[in-house]
Design a protein around this motif. Sequence first.
Motif: not given
Lengths: 517, 517
Positions: A113, B84, B87, B90, B122-123, B152
């Motif tokens: 990340s 995280h 993410r 997905r 993270f977005s 997402s």
Amino acid sequence: MNGAQALIRTLVGAGVDVCFANPGTSEMHFVAALDDVPEMRAVLTLFEGVATGAADGYARMAGRPAATLLHLGPGMGNGLANLHNARRARTPMVNVVGDHARSHKRLDAPLESDIDALAGTFSGWVRRSLSPADVAADAAVAVAAAASSPGSIATLILPADVSWEDGADVAAPVRVRPAPRVPSSVVDDVAAVLSSGEPAVLFLGGDAMGEEGQLAAARVAAGTGARLMSETFPARAARGAGLPDLTRLPYPPEMALAALAGTRHLLLAGAEAPVHFFGYPGLPGHPVPDGCTVHVLSAPGEDAVTALRDLAQRAAADAEPELLEASRPELPTGELTPRAMAAVIGALLPERAIVVDEALTSGVGLMELTSGSPRHDWLALTGGAIGDGLPMALGAAVACPDRPVIGIQADGSAMYTISALWSHAREQLDITTIVCDNGSYAILEHELSRVGAQGDGKRAARLLDLGGPGLDFVAIASGMGVPATRATTAEELADQLGRALVEPGPHLIDAVLPRRG
Amino acid sequence: MNGAQALIRTLVGAGVDVCFANPGTSEMHFVAALDDVPEMRAVLTLFEGVATGAADGYARMAGRPAATLLHLGPGMGNGLANLHNARRARTPMVNVVGDHARSHKRLDAPLESDIDALAGTFSGWVRRSLSPADVAADAAVAVAAAASSPGSIATLILPADVSWEDGADVAAPVRVRPAPRVPSSVVDDVAAVLSSGEPAVLFLGGDAMGEEGQLAAARVAAGTGARLMSETFPARAARGAGLPDLTRLPYPPEMALAALAGTRHLLLAGAEAPVHFFGYPGLPGHPVPDGCTVHVLSAPGEDAVTALRDLAQRAAADAEPELLEASRPELPTGELTPRAMAAVIGALLPERAIVVDEALTSGVGLMELTSGSPRHDWLALTGGAIGDGLPMALGAAVACPDRPVIGIQADGSAMYTISALWSHAREQLDITTIVCDNGSYAILEHELSRVGAQGDGKRAARLLDLGGPGLDFVAIASGMGVPATRATTAEELADQLGRALVEPGPHLIDAVLPRRG
């Protein structure tokens, strides 16, 4: 010597010899290197927010940074709320954040990340070590960046292979920049303002909150008629008999406005100009009255103590400061209200105690009823990110093993970093945690009405209620190895606190306060 | 209508009717508005990482996003580790993050931080609502951004006064972009590769892990001789009797390399090309052999199911897939090893169970011993940020109230988000948590030796050891309202699991496994 070994030796050489750690795979060489450098004390936490909060509490009491050891971006994320509080406290801290090996970075492995962007949101200094040959020099600069005035968070991102590869060497410490002195012309200007005789408040924060700053400020107040006040949530405040009665700016906006009403000059020493914690409909954003001029004697990071002494010399040369006499409340009996809890604490607070205050709404009367207690230090929640109390107590106790630490801890806030109790137990620290158990997010119940929200119906209320099921803090603490008891009356609290203070090691007292509503 | 009311109504209208919340002052109007919109179910969590992990588990099972309600930057930081993981899975999710009122922003109040930068890490989509007139349209776009393929995280930053001011109106849902179909030429190319007869692995992930994708993949395997394999930690996998025996790529690098040795063609369906979780000295960063060509049948976010069906049609029209027969291990007796624990779970796993797997090192044998159980879904830790299991179980149970949820939870990891148990209890969900209690960060003990760290002396070992004091999960769970028992033999575990599965509401079983070392 590998990078990890050089890093730890360099930290120790620069005076950073405590590390609050929650390591993962990418930090295994750092962990292994701890056996090579026994001067570094590693304290395991079960969650990164405990590590960062502990490093905050440590530095506030030790006056020098601790290190943290965090696991990649998500680990640093877990530590972020207390890093935020530390940033607001201007706490010096060296974050060591492990990352993937350099060759692994581009592969976008599951734990990848954007560590650098994340670190930038709270750090005063960020660097990614690029090779074992660099890491020690990077660490030395990190310590200097953290410890230079004003304190800040230095984040060193440490790729796993920079840790494990050889070719590193220890680096010498880098000079720490001390707090700059305030120019005498500034002191002259403030002295001139005070000589006007117009209503003035000398507003303290930061390093002005130590004994020396407060005593100098008290002389100024005595000699000029200025009122003394401090920021609402100072990082560390000396308190108790022999110090001035230093009112804190109240938290509720209406009370803060009232506290500063009529002030014509607000003189800042170590503090920023105050603003309300939140904006509210129909209220100004800060409590400084119209027509009040704000003067900066010393900005955060400048030497407020010397500035206050100079000011006292100039504006109040012969003044005798008013100081608090030793006094304690009587031990209360009967119902365990927040005020009774405060009285018990005031009555029993030991010499040289460190109080970690995350009492929030249950703190009513705490300041007043401890003001004449023996000299102690008080650590507040600086950044508003709840869950700092239990970790800060851990760090303060590591910094000052010969001083009793008393944590006054709101129940809802306690749950954010509850695993700190396990570290209290593992390190067998003299920490007594008093949980203010009112069974709700009481501060939000206040706020729900304050913001003018209309529908305080059942569904909203349920989101602020910690009952159903109730939290049994005695069971939770016992499950983490901290001896715990429950107090339902003032007498029980007095009895349990008295015993906890004389027994070594950690304790928790679940203080059952009246339920709201 | 104020901004908060319009926001919640818009979310509900777009199909987002569950919100996992940990609100603060700046979110009080959102909380108040919940009483106006009973279609929105708000679930209180005591820590933001529980809210974000629950939203992840919810969406994995419900197939549509939940909302979170978080308090400014530090609250979002507390949720970051599980954001995280989401993410990496997905997962579609709509984060609503409260911020200061617009007029308050510039004052740098104590809780001020760079929310926008943090959200960006993270977005997939970030927006700050600028006025009540915008907020509903922003929310509608946020839902579409989150739910469009691939899923997402959409983060909507909501200033307090945008919530509380009037002048807002509900916005209509925005079209969600479905997964695009894979062009037939791509399917042709992959079919041609398979017809070569060279050793091939059909590597599944993402939406290929559902029943339909797996059944189509099994036909391809049967007709072409390709081996079937899946990513190591799929977000959601259908499993059990009647499905193919889908080997997972092992986690340890050496085993992953062995699993793919000799492969000439790696055919990706819904998965990325595999990489090792971490880099290690002297090992390549990924397990794909030299000389192996990677072919993409469908990338994450494309329609893998249709692509696999088309491929089966083309490459293996008449093939009969090999599918697992129903079978269960016998109930074991005696010592409670990880394998015995797995056998108990395999023997008792109920129909349509949802398994949330954060067992880590204690998961040995779990896959094998549950492969012939009745059909179930399996949720894995996708991003490696531990502390996802208890929250994901919460979210999965909210999404599927009629299905039993079984969490298999490593002990060290459990402590990151332990307060999720309280939400299990408050919502009275059918979640049975089995804590794999081995008293250590066992995975790190493995890793400490694997990375070639030399000094595995006492100080390093102490940083990986959860004893001294031991964690009493029965006490901790009981303290949060979850009935808990301790199992020290295979028989006890079987007995306790059997009872937990027939009793409604949450349970925790502390499965005491052999200590290491």
